[in-house]
Write a protein that holds these residues in place. Sequence first.
Motif, PDB file in Angstrom:
ATOM      1  N   GLN B  32       0.835  -1.191   0.000  1.00 42.39           N
ATOM      2  CA  GLN B  32       0.000   0.000   0.000  1.00 42.39           C
ATOM      3  C   GLN B  32       0.878   1.251   0.000  1.00 42.39           C
ATOM      4  O   GLN B  32       2.017   1.221   0.451  1.00 42.39           O
ATOM      5  N   ILE B  33       0.304   2.309  -0.489  1.00 45.02           N
ATOM      6  CA  ILE B  33       1.066   3.556  -0.527  1.00 45.02           C
ATOM      7  C   ILE B  33       1.223   4.080   0.892  1.00 45.02           C
ATOM      8  O   ILE B  33       0.289   4.086   1.679  1.00 45.02           O
ATOM      9  N   ASP B  34       2.434   4.436   1.204  1.00 43.69           N
ATOM     10  CA  ASP B  34       2.721   4.888   2.553  1.00 43.69           C
ATOM     11  C   ASP B  34       3.457   6.212   2.450  1.00 43.69           C
ATOM     12  O   ASP B  34       4.606   6.274   2.040  1.00 43.69           O
ATOM     13  N   ASP B  35       2.785   7.299   2.809  1.00 46.91           N
ATOM     14  CA  ASP B  35       3.427   8.600   2.636  1.00 46.91           C
ATOM     15  C   ASP B  35       4.138   9.062   3.910  1.00 46.91           C
ATOM     16  O   ASP B  35       4.627  10.174   3.986  1.00 46.91           O
ATOM     17  N   SER B  36       4.213   8.179   4.895  1.00 46.19           N
ATOM     18  CA  SER B  36       4.828   8.619   6.141  1.00 46.19           C
ATOM     19  C   SER B  36       6.349   8.660   6.044  1.00 46.19           C
ATOM     20  O   SER B  36       7.009   9.271   6.885  1.00 46.19           O
ATOM     21  N   GLY B  37       6.902   7.988   5.021  1.00 41.81           N
ATOM     22  CA  GLY B  37       8.354   7.969   4.894  1.00 41.81           C
ATOM     23  C   GLY B  37       9.027   7.154   5.973  1.00 41.81           C
ATOM     24  O   GLY B  37      10.234   7.270   6.193  1.00 41.81           O
ATOM     25  N   SER B  38       8.247   6.305   6.652  1.00 33.46           N
ATOM     26  CA  SER B  38       8.816   5.548   7.761  1.00 33.46           C
ATOM     27  C   SER B  38       9.898   4.581   7.302  1.00 33.46           C
ATOM     28  O   SER B  38      10.907   4.391   7.971  1.00 33.46           O
ATOM     29  N   PHE B  39       9.660   3.978   6.151  1.00 28.54           N
ATOM     30  CA  PHE B  39      10.611   2.968   5.686  1.00 28.54           C
ATOM     31  C   PHE B  39      11.951   3.625   5.351  1.00 28.54           C
ATOM     32  O   PHE B  39      13.010   3.148   5.745  1.00 28.54           O
ATOM     33  N   GLN B  40      11.854   4.763   4.641  1.00 25.91           N
ATOM     34  CA  GLN B  40      13.070   5.493   4.310  1.00 25.91           C
ATOM     35  C   GLN B  40      13.787   5.932   5.594  1.00 25.91           C
ATOM     36  O   GLN B  40      15.006   5.813   5.716  1.00 25.91           O
ATOM     37  N   HIS B  41      12.990   6.369   6.559  1.00 24.78           N
ATOM     38  CA  HIS B  41      13.564   6.786   7.842  1.00 24.78           C
ATOM     39  C   HIS B  41      14.345   5.634   8.476  1.00 24.78           C
ATOM     40  O   HIS B  41      15.461   5.815   8.961  1.00 24.78           O
TER      41      HIS B  41
ATOM     42  N   PRO C 164       6.734   4.567  25.715  1.00 24.84           N
ATOM     43  CA  PRO C 164       5.870   5.747  25.559  1.00 24.84           C
ATOM     44  C   PRO C 164       6.157   6.864  26.554  1.00 24.84           C
ATOM     45  O   PRO C 164       6.090   8.045  26.188  1.00 24.84           O
ATOM     46  N   TYR C 165       6.491   6.547  27.825  1.00 27.75           N
ATOM     47  CA  TYR C 165       6.739   7.592  28.813  1.00 27.75           C
ATOM     48  C   TYR C 165       7.934   8.448  28.412  1.00 27.75           C
ATOM     49  O   TYR C 165       7.935   9.668  28.579  1.00 27.75           O
ATOM     50  N   ASN C 166       8.990   7.773  27.884  1.00 27.31           N
ATOM     51  CA  ASN C 166      10.183   8.518  27.492  1.00 27.31           C
ATOM     52  C   ASN C 166       9.985   9.247  26.168  1.00 27.31           C
ATOM     53  O   ASN C 166      10.497  10.355  25.981  1.00 27.31           O
ATOM     54  N   VAL C 167       9.250   8.612  25.254  1.00 26.13           N
ATOM     55  CA  VAL C 167       8.952   9.280  23.978  1.00 26.13           C
ATOM     56  C   VAL C 167       8.201  10.579  24.271  1.00 26.13           C
ATOM     57  O   VAL C 167       8.484  11.632  23.695  1.00 26.13           O
ATOM     58  N   SER C 168       7.264  10.481  25.195  1.00 26.46           N
ATOM     59  CA  SER C 168       6.442  11.631  25.534  1.00 26.46           C
ATOM     60  C   SER C 168       7.298  12.760  26.142  1.00 26.46           C
ATOM     61  O   SER C 168       7.136  13.940  25.807  1.00 26.46           O
ATOM     62  N   LEU C 169       8.240  12.379  27.014  1.00 28.20           N
ATOM     63  CA  LEU C 169       9.155  13.370  27.579  1.00 28.20           C
ATOM     64  C   LEU C 169       9.982  14.039  26.476  1.00 28.20           C
ATOM     65  O   LEU C 169      10.108  15.270  26.423  1.00 28.20           O
ATOM     66  N   LEU C 170      10.507  13.213  25.584  1.00 27.73           N
ATOM     67  CA  LEU C 170      11.315  13.749  24.489  1.00 27.73           C
ATOM     68  C   LEU C 170      10.468  14.681  23.618  1.00 27.73           C
ATOM     69  O   LEU C 170      10.925  15.761  23.214  1.00 27.73           O
ATOM     70  N   ALA C 171       9.225  14.273  23.360  1.00 31.95           N
ATOM     71  CA  ALA C 171       8.343  15.104  22.538  1.00 31.95           C
ATOM     72  C   ALA C 171       8.148  16.464  23.196  1.00 31.95           C
ATOM     73  O   ALA C 171       8.102  17.504  22.516  1.00 31.95           O
ATOM     74  N   LYS C 179      13.749  20.780  17.425  1.00 31.98           N
ATOM     75  CA  LYS C 179      14.295  19.453  17.165  1.00 31.98           C
ATOM     76  C   LYS C 179      15.814  19.402  17.354  1.00 31.98           C
ATOM     77  O   LYS C 179      16.356  18.467  17.931  1.00 31.98           O
ATOM     78  N   ALA C 180      16.500  20.428  16.888  1.00 38.74           N
ATOM     79  CA  ALA C 180      17.967  20.406  16.920  1.00 38.74           C
ATOM     80  C   ALA C 180      18.478  20.359  18.355  1.00 38.74           C
ATOM     81  O   ALA C 180      19.328  19.524  18.695  1.00 38.74           O
ATOM     82  N   HIS C 325       5.179  13.692  18.585  1.00 35.75           N
ATOM     83  CA  HIS C 325       5.394  12.278  18.910  1.00 35.75           C
ATOM     84  C   HIS C 325       6.226  11.546  17.852  1.00 35.75           C
ATOM     85  O   HIS C 325       7.235  10.915  18.153  1.00 35.75           O
ATOM     86  N   ARG C 326       5.823  11.658  16.589  1.00 38.10           N
ATOM     87  CA  ARG C 326       6.533  10.958  15.520  1.00 38.10           C
ATOM     88  C   ARG C 326       7.973  11.444  15.385  1.00 38.10           C
ATOM     89  O   ARG C 326       8.902  10.659  15.188  1.00 38.10           O
ATOM     90  N   THR C 327       8.146  12.769  15.503  1.00 33.86           N
ATOM     91  CA  THR C 327       9.500  13.320  15.423  1.00 33.86           C
ATOM     92  C   THR C 327      10.363  12.726  16.531  1.00 33.86           C
ATOM     93  O   THR C 327      11.529  12.390  16.314  1.00 33.86           O
ATOM     94  N   ALA C 328       9.783  12.592  17.713  1.00 41.17           N
ATOM     95  CA  ALA C 328      10.526  12.054  18.848  1.00 41.17           C
ATOM     96  C   ALA C 328      10.964  10.615  18.569  1.00 41.17           C
ATOM     97  O   ALA C 328      12.120  10.250  18.788  1.00 41.17           O
ATOM     98  N   VAL C 329      10.022   9.795  18.059  1.00 38.67           N
ATOM     99  CA  VAL C 329      10.358   8.397  17.766  1.00 38.67           C
ATOM    100  C   VAL C 329      11.490   8.334  16.748  1.00 38.67           C
ATOM    101  O   VAL C 329      12.451   7.572  16.896  1.00 38.67           O
ATOM    102  N   LYS C 330      11.399   9.174  15.718  1.00 37.58           N
ATOM    103  CA  LYS C 330      12.431   9.154  14.682  1.00 37.58           C
ATOM    104  C   LYS C 330      13.777   9.638  15.224  1.00 37.58           C
ATOM    105  O   LYS C 330      14.827   9.114  14.857  1.00 37.58           O
ATOM    106  N   LEU C 331      13.722  10.631  16.104  1.00 38.49           N
ATOM    107  CA  LEU C 331      14.952  11.149  16.695  1.00 38.49           C
ATOM    108  C   LEU C 331      15.670  10.050  17.485  1.00 38.49           C
ATOM    109  O   LEU C 331      16.899   9.932  17.445  1.00 38.49           O
TER     110      LEU C 331
END
Lengths: 350, 543, 339
Positions: B32-41, C164-171, C179-180, C325-331
């Motif tokens: 499925q199309i996934d625009d979240s970019g999660s895979f690339q991330h 989740p508790y730590n992700v939330s703190l980071l967020a 972010k930087a 939230h998502r930015t935190a997970v990726k970070l």
Amino acid sequence: MSTLIVNKLSCFYQNNQVLNSLDLELANNEIVCLLGESGCGKTTLLRAIAGLQIELSGEININAKTVNNTGINIPPEERKVGLIFQDYALFPHLNVFDNVAFSLQKLSRSEQRKLVSEVLTLVRLKDYADRFPHQLSGGQQQRIAIARALAYQPELMLLDEPFSNLDPHVRFQLIDEIRQLLKAHSMSALFVTHSKEEGFAFADRIALMRSGKIVQIDTAQMLYSHPNSRYVADFMGLSNYLRVTVRDKYSYQSDLGLLNCNAIIEHSVNTALTLLLRPEQLAVEVDPSAKGTIKKVDFLGAYQHVSIDYLSKHYIVKQSNHYGNCMQLKVGDKVSLSVLSHDFVAFQEE
Amino acid sequence: MISRINLYKLLPWAVTCLLIAPILALILSAFQIDDSGSFQHLIDTVLWDYSLNTLLMVLGVITLSCIFALPVAWFVACCEFPGRSILQWALMLPLALPPYIVAIVYTDLLDFSGPVQHFLRALMGWQQPSDYYFPDIRTISGAIIILSLALYPYLYLLLRGAFLGQSGGLFQAARTLGLSPLRAFLRVSLPLSRTALAVGLSLIAMETLGDFATVHYFSVSTLTTAVYNTWLELGSLTTAAKISSLMLLALVILISLENYSRRRQKLYQGSGSTHTELRFVLQGWRKWGVLTFSWGLFFFAFILPLAVLFYYASLYFSQSFNLSLWKYTLNSVWLATIVASLSLLIALIVNFYQRLSPGVLARATIRLSSLGYALPGTVVAIAVLIPLTSLDLWFNRQLVEYGYSRVGLLFSGTLFILVAGYLVRFSAIAVGSIDSSLAQVSPSLDSASRTLGQSAAQTIRRVNLPLITRGMLSAFILVFIEAMKELPTALLLRPFNFETLATYAYQFVSDEMIEYAALPALLIVLIGLVPFIVVSRLMEKSS
Amino acid sequence: MFIKKLLTSAAIFSTLSVSSFAAHAEEVNIYSFRQPFLIAPIMEKFTQQTGIKVNILFAKSGLIERVKREGKLSPADLVLTSDFSRLMMINDERLTQSVDSKILTENIPSQYRDPKQHWFALTTRVRNIYSSAERVGPTPNITYQDLATPEFKGKVCMRAGKHPYNVSLLASVIAHEGKANAKTWLEGLKANLARKPQGNDRAQVKAIKDGLCDYALGNSYYLGKMLADPQQVSWAEAVNINFPNQTTTGSHVNVSGVVLTKYAPNKASAVKLMEFLSGETAQQIYAEANYEYPVNANVAPSKLVGSWGEFKADSISLSDIAKQHRTAVKLLDEVKFDL
């Protein structure tokens, strides 16, 4: 009427043609041996007749009933054929009695007992009903397998190399026994082997197979003395080949001199042919001035095979030990070679 | 005539479709199309670390399981020494222990505040962590050791069977040809057991790939972690499905390669005298070495964790014992029984299809029906939810259209989905077990029966089934035990008010209150052992 | 024809089983991310008072996916979460509906509920910093930012960053500082860890007691629970609890909460339960048994929790944190925090 008719049977397996438009006919009460090298399709043919091979084209009739044809494929359990295996295929979880009574479920227990004891008596293993297969010798196991098949009263018996796992002395005794048994019950049988000795001993006729075809079918004697090709000749026994030209209706010209034929030669004069000469159709004699040299002598008791080089050709001669004359020949002796007169078998040059 | 043929071809395919529909749904959602970019991330950041960890885990567990299982299987099958007959079934018992429980037990024992390090500190007068070195169990090595201790019995089970089936004469022949016992083992016994080795190792590899609880507890990040994170934290099921599918693909390639390399090898049941009559009698240092190794393995894989569970359970008995436990036990037992029976049925259908009409297609059904085993339980759960909820929604729409009232989640809201999830996950075990025991039944027995007037169905009933009773029993027991232990599938797919021992224990385990979970965990183990012992008794009697 | 038959039999079957099940008194079905033993006493009280039966299905993951897949047919009325990100996630999936209840708006202060009435927080918990009583003592001025400074090298313990508790703190750090800066902070924190992130919050307290580290991140209520457990009280006594960032932004606060699902089959009963959960009886139990901070202003924290003193909570809105939230997970992936 024929017990079995196989008509233009072909079988493909993984892009290989295992059977190639094969024809075969078995008369009533006849035992035919399918002889051939491994991979020639003989076991496939047996399985096809038993109904165990699915991808087939062609026709199979058993006792005038079509069991295989376009759109017809009678399952094995309705064909009434007995199949005997190289590995005996006795059911290891059942004892001898239950193995033999395997196909007799519909009969009452007392009828079963009667029939089982009958067939066990036939194979001379009456007292073994309670044993398990692993407690029996190979020969005994195979006799039980025969008894099991007989109890089912098949219309045709198929045997797939049944003797090859047995010791030689047990083997020929068993062959003799089973042949008599089949004959006594007027049962037709098709028998697969790669050993021609077994075929000679067991069968009425031998069908020699090669690449999914029967190349020649006849009695053992005829196959040996009148093969229709060099393949058959070589398969049936040691052969020497001699290039000849037809001199007239009664003789050939060859390296070994003038050969007189006992039958009329049908090829025209000067045709180049190859003659089949069995070792026993040659004779050898010590002659210091002759062109032959003895290379090897294999003593085999009643006779010996003498290998001779003659005019840069190789010959094997069988010398009978009638008068102790085997003693006379030694490696390196100069000998002369002659052909005993008979109705020669000749092949066209290949 | 025609309908008969169709039925017997249709059934195995229907079964296979049921098993692979969830996996197919998963693979489809990977596209499925996934625009979240999660895979690339993931590719940009941690995917390679995760992949490396996964590879290390799989290779490590496979290697260590071999080191554990190979020697003991051979000792027990081919050598004679005191206590052999007890060891030969005792060594299977660790199967009944859930790996994550073993992990928690060992962590409690071995970490800084655990009794082992306490004892060492008291003995040596050390004060701080910096005073001495002690290996950290919460590492990838620790995870490998724990999983190997929990999973080696699969390999042991298969190898022991293979060694027992070999002709002892072959080993003796190798000895007379001048090979030492070790070299004779390596050059004759081992190559002859290659099928068992391959099947055992692929089972272990799949279990390792599918494990989440243990690696998570040891905070080792693997691809399974990536699946969970992308799905649960980044909310991208597509990426999670993508990673799962790639894992499956890698596995399929690996197993196909192994199969291909083994294609010319065809082993039938050996004839002649078996090892049973020709056991190699051990004496002197060899005997003591073997005894130490075998009992040591049994101790660390089973006795010790069980003893710790007993200790916790007795310590917290009054807090953790309640009457509901009885209900949860019954739930676990009958669920496991149903799942084990159905898996066996599926395995028989699929395998007999392959036996009656051999070919690539039939082989494929066996392979496909086994894929679910390599997926983490929660992923299987989601994968099962996808088709079954769709089925329910469609079905209810149809009902309304025809003027009936809705029935709700007939499939996905009942025990149906739970059983389905378990089957997707565990059929592989039964299929493999039946496959290998059926392979030892000579095909000429089938032909003999058919030519003696028995139909295909009669042949199966009268010849094949009696000859694979052992294989059927072991398939049943293995699935039963797995189903008793299974947690993630049960957790997510169970209907309301349905607890198994595992889900009940989990609410405490998830809060790291192992002491409260000890009693239900102990019940899981003990109940798993019952069929084991009953069956080994039966087998001993019959032989 | 075949379908018709099938449907008839299904309909008959359903009247026998499913609908008889539905007819059974009043009940509420809950998908819960919180362990049942934590909330069981509250639900028992509710059933006693109203006669409404409560069914709880507990799992740590996948429940949102299950609600989503079940769609219109989902039996779930309520979803209970143990942290904020899950609450937002189910909200973002549009699987919730708004609840227009005066009782809820009266009981729950506005910063703890969705302006559109889709989600409601029930309790709050603080992300505290524990310090070793023996080696450090109370440190009232400590900040989350301090943990990333060089003086703390090798002294910090915490559970997995992805929890989740730590992700939330980071967020929340991202929301405050961008972010930087958050990334610099996270890298500093990772460099200061005494060991790879592992275990749960209790395990961090244990690690301080054992001398593995001097500081640890942990939720407030765990300390209360450990003090109540005779086996664990000695761990708990080895630490001081500190409210971070009192001089700056205030301590990070997470919530547990509840939503009403979009297709809740027992809506009326479910709303009754939501109201009950925000009411004084339930809030009292949350406070006393679980050592959480009640959201209902009329209910005081437990004595023990109260003894830790008043504190300044981070005033940033929960939805602002949720956006990161998502930015935190990726970070966390970018700095390979858990590897």
